[in-house]
Scaffold this motif. Structure first.
Motif, PDB file in Angstrom:
ATOM      1  N   CYS A  23       0.866  -1.184   0.000  1.00 33.45           N
ATOM      2  CA  CYS A  23       0.000   0.000   0.000  1.00 33.45           C
ATOM      3  C   CYS A  23       0.902   1.233   0.000  1.00 33.45           C
ATOM      4  O   CYS A  23       1.768   1.376   0.882  1.00 33.45           O
ATOM      5  CB  CYS A  23      -0.898   0.003   1.240  1.00 33.45           C
ATOM      6  N   ASN A  24       0.722   2.097  -0.997  1.00 41.73           N
ATOM      7  CA  ASN A  24       1.511   3.324  -1.099  1.00 41.73           C
ATOM      8  C   ASN A  24       0.600   4.528  -1.123  1.00 41.73           C
ATOM      9  O   ASN A  24      -0.445   4.501  -1.787  1.00 41.73           O
ATOM     10  CB  ASN A  24       2.363   3.305  -2.380  1.00 41.73           C
ATOM     11  N   SER A  25       1.008   5.571  -0.422  1.00 37.11           N
ATOM     12  CA  SER A  25       0.191   6.774  -0.329  1.00 37.11           C
ATOM     13  C   SER A  25       0.856   7.933  -1.047  1.00 37.11           C
ATOM     14  O   SER A  25       2.071   8.057  -1.064  1.00 37.11           O
ATOM     15  CB  SER A  25      -0.029   7.143   1.138  1.00 37.11           C
ATOM     16  N   SER A  31      -2.811   7.792  10.038  1.00 35.91           N
ATOM     17  CA  SER A  31      -3.066   6.629  10.885  1.00 35.91           C
ATOM     18  C   SER A  31      -3.497   5.498   9.963  1.00 35.91           C
ATOM     19  O   SER A  31      -4.665   5.388   9.610  1.00 35.91           O
ATOM     20  CB  SER A  31      -4.180   6.953  11.891  1.00 35.91           C
ATOM     21  N   LEU A  32      -2.536   4.676   9.576  1.00 38.39           N
ATOM     22  CA  LEU A  32      -2.788   3.643   8.576  1.00 38.39           C
ATOM     23  C   LEU A  32      -3.504   2.448   9.191  1.00 38.39           C
ATOM     24  O   LEU A  32      -3.132   1.976  10.272  1.00 38.39           O
ATOM     25  CB  LEU A  32      -1.456   3.194   7.978  1.00 38.39           C
ATOM     26  N   GLN A  33      -4.517   1.980   8.486  1.00 37.61           N
ATOM     27  CA  GLN A  33      -5.224   0.787   8.929  1.00 37.61           C
ATOM     28  C   GLN A  33      -5.270  -0.229   7.793  1.00 37.61           C
ATOM     29  O   GLN A  33      -5.349   0.140   6.625  1.00 37.61           O
ATOM     30  CB  GLN A  33      -6.660   1.134   9.364  1.00 37.61           C
ATOM     31  N   TRP A  34      -5.229  -1.501   8.150  1.00 44.18           N
ATOM     32  CA  TRP A  34      -5.435  -2.602   7.212  1.00 44.18           C
ATOM     33  C   TRP A  34      -6.719  -3.326   7.595  1.00 44.18           C
ATOM     34  O   TRP A  34      -6.972  -3.602   8.787  1.00 44.18           O
ATOM     35  CB  TRP A  34      -4.270  -3.598   7.256  1.00 44.18           C
ATOM     36  N   VAL A  55       6.506  -2.337  13.143  1.00 42.83           N
ATOM     37  CA  VAL A  55       6.171  -3.679  12.666  1.00 42.83           C
ATOM     38  C   VAL A  55       5.193  -4.290  13.664  1.00 42.83           C
ATOM     39  O   VAL A  55       5.450  -4.295  14.869  1.00 42.83           O
ATOM     40  CB  VAL A  55       7.419  -4.582  12.546  1.00 42.83           C
ATOM     41  N   LYS A  56       4.075  -4.789  13.152  1.00 36.62           N
ATOM     42  CA  LYS A  56       3.108  -5.456  14.033  1.00 36.62           C
ATOM     43  C   LYS A  56       2.824  -6.845  13.482  1.00 36.62           C
ATOM     44  O   LYS A  56       2.751  -7.035  12.266  1.00 36.62           O
ATOM     45  CB  LYS A  56       1.803  -4.659  14.105  1.00 36.62           C
ATOM     46  N   LYS A  57       2.660  -7.789  14.401  1.00 40.95           N
ATOM     47  CA  LYS A  57       2.368  -9.159  13.996  1.00 40.95           C
ATOM     48  C   LYS A  57       1.023  -9.589  14.559  1.00 40.95           C
ATOM     49  O   LYS A  57       0.694  -9.304  15.709  1.00 40.95           O
ATOM     50  CB  LYS A  57       3.472 -10.105  14.490  1.00 40.95           C
ATOM     51  N   LEU A  58       0.282 -10.301  13.700  1.00 44.93           N
ATOM     52  CA  LEU A  58      -1.015 -10.837  14.081  1.00 44.93           C
ATOM     53  C   LEU A  58      -1.032 -12.268  13.559  1.00 44.93           C
ATOM     54  O   LEU A  58      -1.353 -12.515  12.407  1.00 44.93           O
ATOM     55  CB  LEU A  58      -2.118  -9.997  13.444  1.00 44.93           C
ATOM     56  N   LYS A  59      -0.617 -13.212  14.412  1.00 50.80           N
ATOM     57  CA  LYS A  59      -0.493 -14.619  14.024  1.00 50.80           C
ATOM     58  C   LYS A  59       0.411 -14.737  12.799  1.00 50.80           C
ATOM     59  O   LYS A  59       1.602 -14.413  12.878  1.00 50.80           O
ATOM     60  CB  LYS A  59      -1.864 -15.242  13.779  1.00 50.80           C
ATOM     61  N   ARG A  60      -0.080 -15.159  11.653  1.00 55.13           N
ATOM     62  CA  ARG A  60       0.766 -15.343  10.465  1.00 55.13           C
ATOM     63  C   ARG A  60       0.860 -14.070   9.620  1.00 55.13           C
ATOM     64  O   ARG A  60       1.480 -14.090   8.555  1.00 55.13           O
ATOM     65  CB  ARG A  60       0.187 -16.480   9.614  1.00 55.13           C
ATOM     66  N   LEU A  61       0.276 -12.997  10.082  1.00 51.36           N
ATOM     67  CA  LEU A  61       0.298 -11.740   9.336  1.00 51.36           C
ATOM     68  C   LEU A  61       1.303 -10.784   9.965  1.00 51.36           C
ATOM     69  O   LEU A  61       1.301 -10.591  11.186  1.00 51.36           O
ATOM     70  CB  LEU A  61      -1.088 -11.089   9.367  1.00 51.36           C
ATOM     71  N   THR A  62       2.164 -10.195   9.117  1.00 52.63           N
ATOM     72  CA  THR A  62       3.140  -9.203   9.581  1.00 52.63           C
ATOM     73  C   THR A  62       2.908  -7.914   8.810  1.00 52.63           C
ATOM     74  O   THR A  62       2.922  -7.908   7.575  1.00 52.63           O
ATOM     75  CB  THR A  62       4.578  -9.682   9.366  1.00 52.63           C
ATOM     76  N   PHE A  63       2.670  -6.836   9.536  1.00 52.23           N
ATOM     77  CA  PHE A  63       2.412  -5.518   8.953  1.00 52.23           C
ATOM     78  C   PHE A  63       3.637  -4.649   9.191  1.00 52.23           C
ATOM     79  O   PHE A  63       4.135  -4.561  10.310  1.00 52.23           O
ATOM     80  CB  PHE A  63       1.200  -4.871   9.614  1.00 52.23           C
ATOM     81  N   GLN A  64       4.102  -4.003   8.119  1.00 50.29           N
ATOM     82  CA  GLN A  64       5.264  -3.130   8.232  1.00 50.29           C
ATOM     83  C   GLN A  64       4.889  -1.743   7.730  1.00 50.29           C
ATOM     84  O   GLN A  64       4.218  -1.599   6.689  1.00 50.29           O
ATOM     85  CB  GLN A  64       6.407  -3.706   7.406  1.00 50.29           C
ATOM     86  N   PHE A  65       5.316  -0.739   8.448  1.00 51.63           N
ATOM     87  CA  PHE A  65       5.059   0.656   8.097  1.00 51.63           C
ATOM     88  C   PHE A  65       6.379   1.289   7.718  1.00 51.63           C
ATOM     89  O   PHE A  65       7.358   1.207   8.470  1.00 51.63           O
ATOM     90  CB  PHE A  65       4.436   1.361   9.300  1.00 51.63           C
ATOM     91  N   LYS A  70       4.885   6.625   4.254  1.00 53.31           N
ATOM     92  CA  LYS A  70       4.130   6.761   3.013  1.00 53.31           C
ATOM     93  C   LYS A  70       3.858   5.404   2.358  1.00 53.31           C
ATOM     94  O   LYS A  70       3.254   5.345   1.291  1.00 53.31           O
ATOM     95  CB  LYS A  70       4.883   7.663   2.025  1.00 53.31           C
ATOM     96  N   ASP A  71       4.330   4.320   2.995  1.00 53.10           N
ATOM     97  CA  ASP A  71       4.107   3.017   2.404  1.00 53.10           C
ATOM     98  C   ASP A  71       4.003   1.971   3.505  1.00 53.10           C
ATOM     99  O   ASP A  71       4.504   2.152   4.628  1.00 53.10           O
ATOM    100  CB  ASP A  71       5.238   2.654   1.445  1.00 53.10           C
ATOM    101  N   SER A  72       3.351   0.881   3.155  1.00 51.89           N
ATOM    102  CA  SER A  72       3.162  -0.197   4.112  1.00 51.89           C
ATOM    103  C   SER A  72       3.071  -1.513   3.356  1.00 51.89           C
ATOM    104  O   SER A  72       2.712  -1.544   2.172  1.00 51.89           O
ATOM    105  CB  SER A  72       1.880   0.024   4.917  1.00 51.89           C
ATOM    106  N   SER A  73       3.419  -2.586   4.046  1.00 51.20           N
ATOM    107  CA  SER A  73       3.285  -3.911   3.449  1.00 51.20           C
ATOM    108  C   SER A  73       2.624  -4.856   4.440  1.00 51.20           C
ATOM    109  O   SER A  73       2.700  -4.661   5.666  1.00 51.20           O
ATOM    110  CB  SER A  73       4.647  -4.462   3.021  1.00 51.20           C
ATOM    111  N   LEU A  74       1.973  -5.855   3.878  1.00 52.58           N
ATOM    112  CA  LEU A  74       1.346  -6.918   4.668  1.00 52.58           C
ATOM    113  C   LEU A  74       1.885  -8.240   4.136  1.00 52.58           C
ATOM    114  O   LEU A  74       1.732  -8.544   2.941  1.00 52.58           O
ATOM    115  CB  LEU A  74      -0.175  -6.853   4.513  1.00 52.58           C
ATOM    116  N   HIS A  75       2.555  -8.984   4.995  1.00 54.82           N
ATOM    117  CA  HIS A  75       3.143 -10.267   4.614  1.00 54.82           C
ATOM    118  C   HIS A  75       2.363 -11.375   5.312  1.00 54.82           C
ATOM    119  O   HIS A  75       2.133 -11.294   6.525  1.00 54.82           O
ATOM    120  CB  HIS A  75       4.622 -10.308   5.024  1.00 54.82           C
ATOM    121  N   ILE A  76       1.967 -12.378   4.543  1.00 59.69           N
ATOM    122  CA  ILE A  76       1.277 -13.539   5.116  1.00 59.69           C
ATOM    123  C   ILE A  76       2.162 -14.766   4.933  1.00 59.69           C
ATOM    124  O   ILE A  76       2.602 -15.067   3.805  1.00 59.69           O
ATOM    125  CB  ILE A  76      -0.104 -13.776   4.469  1.00 59.69           C
ATOM    126  N   THR A  77       2.413 -15.446   6.007  1.00 59.33           N
ATOM    127  CA  THR A  77       3.229 -16.669   5.987  1.00 59.33           C
ATOM    128  C   THR A  77       2.316 -17.894   5.952  1.00 59.33           C
ATOM    129  O   THR A  77       1.314 -17.946   6.657  1.00 59.33           O
ATOM    130  CB  THR A  77       4.103 -16.732   7.260  1.00 59.33           C
TER     131      THR A  77
END
Lengths: 112, 115
Positions: A23-25, A31-34, A55-65, A70-77
């Motif tokens: 996600c790029n802005s 205040s970025l939300q996924w 960096v926030k982790k939610l089980k197999r999901l890793t969110f990076q700001f 101005k950009d964010s990524s969501l990684h799923i393992t």
């Protein structure tokens, strides 16, 4: 007007694979939300990130700001069929009273 | 209620007709939002209520669209003289005030089809 660009637009993978969506802005996030949205349902909030480099982790999901916020990524393992859905990023513009601006989303399909 | 409830879940109407969509927010949530989601797009903001008043209606596309929340709970989105381009899923969300204002809970939406 702030624009949120998400990529890829579509992603189809096999169960067990890893993936990253972006996600790029056009301007700095306030205040970025996924969110994840399943067919026939409304979006469900996954995470809120506010600090550059966070960096926030939610089980197999890793969110990076990104450091510049101005950009964010969501990684799923090890993706599972239950991860299938539309992944949306959103921002609450500074000075707005309540509305969110959403990207168009990444439509993820995880096949068993 | 436990979640945000929207009715009807599906509405098919003819061009030129009047439509009302209802949203019942989570009990105690002071803020209520309406969004519109067209096929292949993310939700697009329409209007935001804080209590009974519309705090921000900048997203309403034109004067055919109107929304009310007379008692600060249930809200109704009204669309006059519907056009085919109004076909979309209309999402309602609610949130608490104060520090909880950033956490929106969405309903499942009302799918409007204008023939």
């Amino acid at each position: 007007t702030q624009l949120l660009e998400q990529s890829p637009q579509f992603l189809s993978i096999q169960e067990g694979e890893n993936l990253t969506v972006y996600c790029n802005s056009s301007s700095v996030f306030s205040s970025l939300q996924w969110y994840r949205q399943e067919p026939g349902e409304g979006p469900v909030l996954l995470v809120t990130v506010v600090t550059g480099g966070e960096v926030k982790k939610l089980k197999r999901l890793t969110f990076q700001f990104g450091d510049a916020r101005k950009d964010s990524s969501l990684h799923i393992t090890a993706a599972q069929p239950g991860d299938t859905g539309l992944y949306l990023c959103a921002d609450r513009p500074s000075g707005s009273q309540g509305n969110l601006i959403f990207g168009k989303g990444t439509k993820l399909s995880v096949k068993p | 209620g436990a979640g945000v409830s929207q009715t009807p879940s599906n509405k098919v109407t003819e061009k030129g007709k009047y439509v009302e969509l209802r949203c019942d927010p989570i009990s105690g949530h002071t803020a209520l939002y309406w969004y519109r989601q067209s096929l292949g797009q993310g939700p697009e903001f329409l209007i935001y209520f804080q209590g009974t008043g519309a705090a921000d209606d900048s997203g309403l596309p034109n004067d055919r669209f109107f929304a009310v929340r007379p008692e600060g709970s249930v809200s109704t989105l009204k669309i006059q003289r519907t056009e085919r381009g109004d076909s979309a899923v209309y999402l309602c969300a609610s949130s608490q005030g104060g520090s909880g204002a950033n956490v929106l809970t969405f309903g499942a939406g009302s799918r409007l089809t204008v023939l």
